[in-house]
Motif scaffolding. Sequence first.
Motif, PDB file in Angstrom:
ATOM      1  N   ASN A 119     -12.738  -3.196   0.606  1.00 58.31           N
ATOM      2  CA  ASN A 119     -11.429  -3.729   0.228  1.00 58.31           C
ATOM      3  C   ASN A 119     -10.384  -3.422   1.282  1.00 58.31           C
ATOM      4  O   ASN A 119     -10.452  -2.377   1.961  1.00 58.31           O
ATOM      5  N   THR A 120      -9.434  -4.356   1.381  1.00 56.09           N
ATOM      6  CA  THR A 120      -8.292  -4.162   2.261  1.00 56.09           C
ATOM      7  C   THR A 120      -7.031  -4.132   1.400  1.00 56.09           C
ATOM      8  O   THR A 120      -6.803  -5.031   0.590  1.00 56.09           O
ATOM      9  N   SER A 121      -6.228  -3.118   1.589  1.00 51.93           N
ATOM     10  CA  SER A 121      -4.998  -2.964   0.803  1.00 51.93           C
ATOM     11  C   SER A 121      -3.797  -3.400   1.636  1.00 51.93           C
ATOM     12  O   SER A 121      -3.706  -3.092   2.830  1.00 51.93           O
ATOM     13  N   TYR A 122      -2.886  -4.137   0.994  1.00 49.71           N
ATOM     14  CA  TYR A 122      -1.653  -4.591   1.655  1.00 49.71           C
ATOM     15  C   TYR A 122      -0.454  -4.189   0.827  1.00 49.71           C
ATOM     16  O   TYR A 122      -0.492  -4.193  -0.414  1.00 49.71           O
ATOM     17  N   ILE A 123       0.619  -3.842   1.491  1.00 47.83           N
ATOM     18  CA  ILE A 123       1.887  -3.505   0.839  1.00 47.83           C
ATOM     19  C   ILE A 123       2.859  -4.672   1.032  1.00 47.83           C
ATOM     20  O   ILE A 123       3.026  -5.180   2.149  1.00 47.83           O
ATOM     21  N   ILE A 124       3.494  -5.078  -0.059  1.00 45.78           N
ATOM     22  CA  ILE A 124       4.383  -6.240  -0.066  1.00 45.78           C
ATOM     23  C   ILE A 124       5.835  -5.770  -0.149  1.00 45.78           C
ATOM     24  O   ILE A 124       6.189  -4.964  -1.007  1.00 45.78           O
ATOM     25  N   TYR A 125       6.688  -6.307   0.748  1.00 40.79           N
ATOM     26  CA  TYR A 125       8.125  -6.027   0.745  1.00 40.79           C
ATOM     27  C   TYR A 125       8.898  -7.317   0.462  1.00 40.79           C
ATOM     28  O   TYR A 125       8.550  -8.393   0.969  1.00 40.79           O
ATOM     29  N   ASP A 126       9.953  -7.193  -0.332  1.00 39.81           N
ATOM     30  CA  ASP A 126      10.891  -8.308  -0.546  1.00 39.81           C
ATOM     31  C   ASP A 126      12.057  -8.136   0.418  1.00 39.81           C
ATOM     32  O   ASP A 126      12.649  -7.040   0.500  1.00 39.81           O
ATOM     33  N   VAL A 127      12.378  -9.220   1.133  1.00 40.45           N
ATOM     34  CA  VAL A 127      13.386  -9.136   2.194  1.00 40.45           C
ATOM     35  C   VAL A 127      14.479 -10.171   1.938  1.00 40.45           C
ATOM     36  O   VAL A 127      14.186 -11.346   1.704  1.00 40.45           O
ATOM     37  N   TYR A 128      15.735  -9.750   1.958  1.00 44.52           N
ATOM     38  CA  TYR A 128      16.852 -10.697   1.875  1.00 44.52           C
ATOM     39  C   TYR A 128      18.111 -10.037   2.402  1.00 44.52           C
ATOM     40  O   TYR A 128      18.154  -8.832   2.672  1.00 44.52           O
ATOM     41  N   ASN A 129      19.134 -10.830   2.555  1.00 44.73           N
ATOM     42  CA  ASN A 129      20.452 -10.370   2.986  1.00 44.73           C
ATOM     43  C   ASN A 129      21.470 -11.199   2.217  1.00 44.73           C
ATOM     44  O   ASN A 129      21.309 -12.409   2.088  1.00 44.73           O
ATOM     45  N   ASN A 130      22.507 -10.601   1.701  1.00 39.88           N
ATOM     46  CA  ASN A 130      23.519 -11.353   0.957  1.00 39.88           C
ATOM     47  C   ASN A 130      24.300 -12.335   1.822  1.00 39.88           C
ATOM     48  O   ASN A 130      25.008 -13.187   1.294  1.00 39.88           O
TER      49      ASN A 130
END
Length: 526
Positions: A119-130
């Motif tokens: 298995n390969t594990s990935y970390i997910i980030y949410d990215v935005y700017n106001n």
Amino acid sequence: MEVDWPHAQDSWNQVTREADNRVRFRGIKRNLRNDFTIRVLQLNRPILGIFLDKNCENSEYILNMTSRQLLFTEHLHWLLYDNNGNLSYFKELFEKVNLFANADVTFIVPNKERTNIQNTSYIIYDVYNNGRPLGGKLNITLDHEVICNNTNCQLGQYYSKLHLRSKYGNRNTLKDVTLRIAVVANKFPITAPEKEIQQFLISENKPYVDSIARFGYHRLLILQDVLKFKMNLTYHDRWSKTDAVGGSVGDLGTERVELTSTPFLPTAARFENLTAITEAADFHMICMFRTPRNAGIQGDVFLAPFSMTVWCVFGIILFISGIFLWAIFYLENHRLKKCLNYVPCLLTACLISFGSACSQGSFLLPRSTGGRMAFFSLSLISFFMYNYYTSIIVSTLLGSPIKSHIKTMGQLADSNLEVAMEPLPYTASYLYTSKLPDVRRFVARKVEPQKNNPKLWLSVEEGVKLMRDNPGFVYVFTAATGYELVEKFFKPHEICDTNEVLFRPEKYLYSHTHKNSTYKELIRLT
């Protein structure tokens, strides 16, 4: 979700071969922003996904071009992958990118601590700017883990509470941005100090003065209180100079501002650059004038209870009854020899019939049983007709005042009534831009002949008082402005004497943003 290129290369080649005949690839240098919405609709895809490997040689160049084109929007879901997992470098790079609150950007890095042979594990980030150009700060939130193998991907664990709320539920404050907003003040000099203008707009004194502009400013303050943004205000004395040019509408169309404080009417010209997001209020503009009691009552009011056909049938019945009575009198005189010594003429018999219809008595009555039954039938018919007729006449004359027959702008233009109007920029704009025949005739007959008359444009208070004191004087105003003054200055029976003619088709006022606005959905939901 798996991005291990040796495993994915065969699948990617297959997808590419299948898409070659259906997909047209466009270079990023092409200006996609203006026609992007149309192209998406043609593809029947409201959201398109874009995968970008940050380890590619030209990835930074692509990101810079995309940033300049402002393509980090809700229409494109960006999936950015960095095999090195360098979060600091990504943050440094994206602090210079034009991101906004509607951005749909996901950053993925491998989680080497939880990766094994299977298995390969990935970390997910949410990215935005106001809103970077407006002072916004980059926001990178650790969201969740995804674990993939050669066949599928599964959710590992959550690292935050982002999944518990919607996209805009996680972006419901704009504390770090300063929105540019166009404010309209029609009845207050915009050259006055800013504090005085704002005091006028938030004041509850005389709410009928510039009511729409002040109502819109109050709504804006509520929106600011919810979203916490700061404001850079630009003041205008009108919505627009023409339909979509100048004023606050022009500023919004050219993207010099993000919002306008005041809602306005949607038109075809404005829809070229703007979009309506929320309904704010009704826009009801009327021509009102007063008619005195019993004004307009004419002689035909006494014929109104029955149609012409009924009157004709009733007249024929009376005439036939008159002939029948004359025949009865004739038979009684010649055959029975016990009644009259003479035979009344036909005219006298018809007068007896008519007198019965008017509930008048008769000095001549048949003496025979059949004659009296005939006379009784005539009296009974006349009784019903007479009572119905008088009840209708009494209710008409003593009921509500007679209203004017003027119901349309065309009839008002053809009348001899004097007209004055509330001095509003959009009233004059509508009069001279509308192509409706009734409006054109109204301008030609009521406006142009007295365009140099200072009494053509009167303040609301002055116009309402003049309308009250001069029955037949027409005043044109917005309902939101004038109804309160009508209630204030008019007596109840004077209000009942008023007539209304719709000045323009009734429409709704909407809050608008630019078609490309990055805050459109957030403001609509708020």
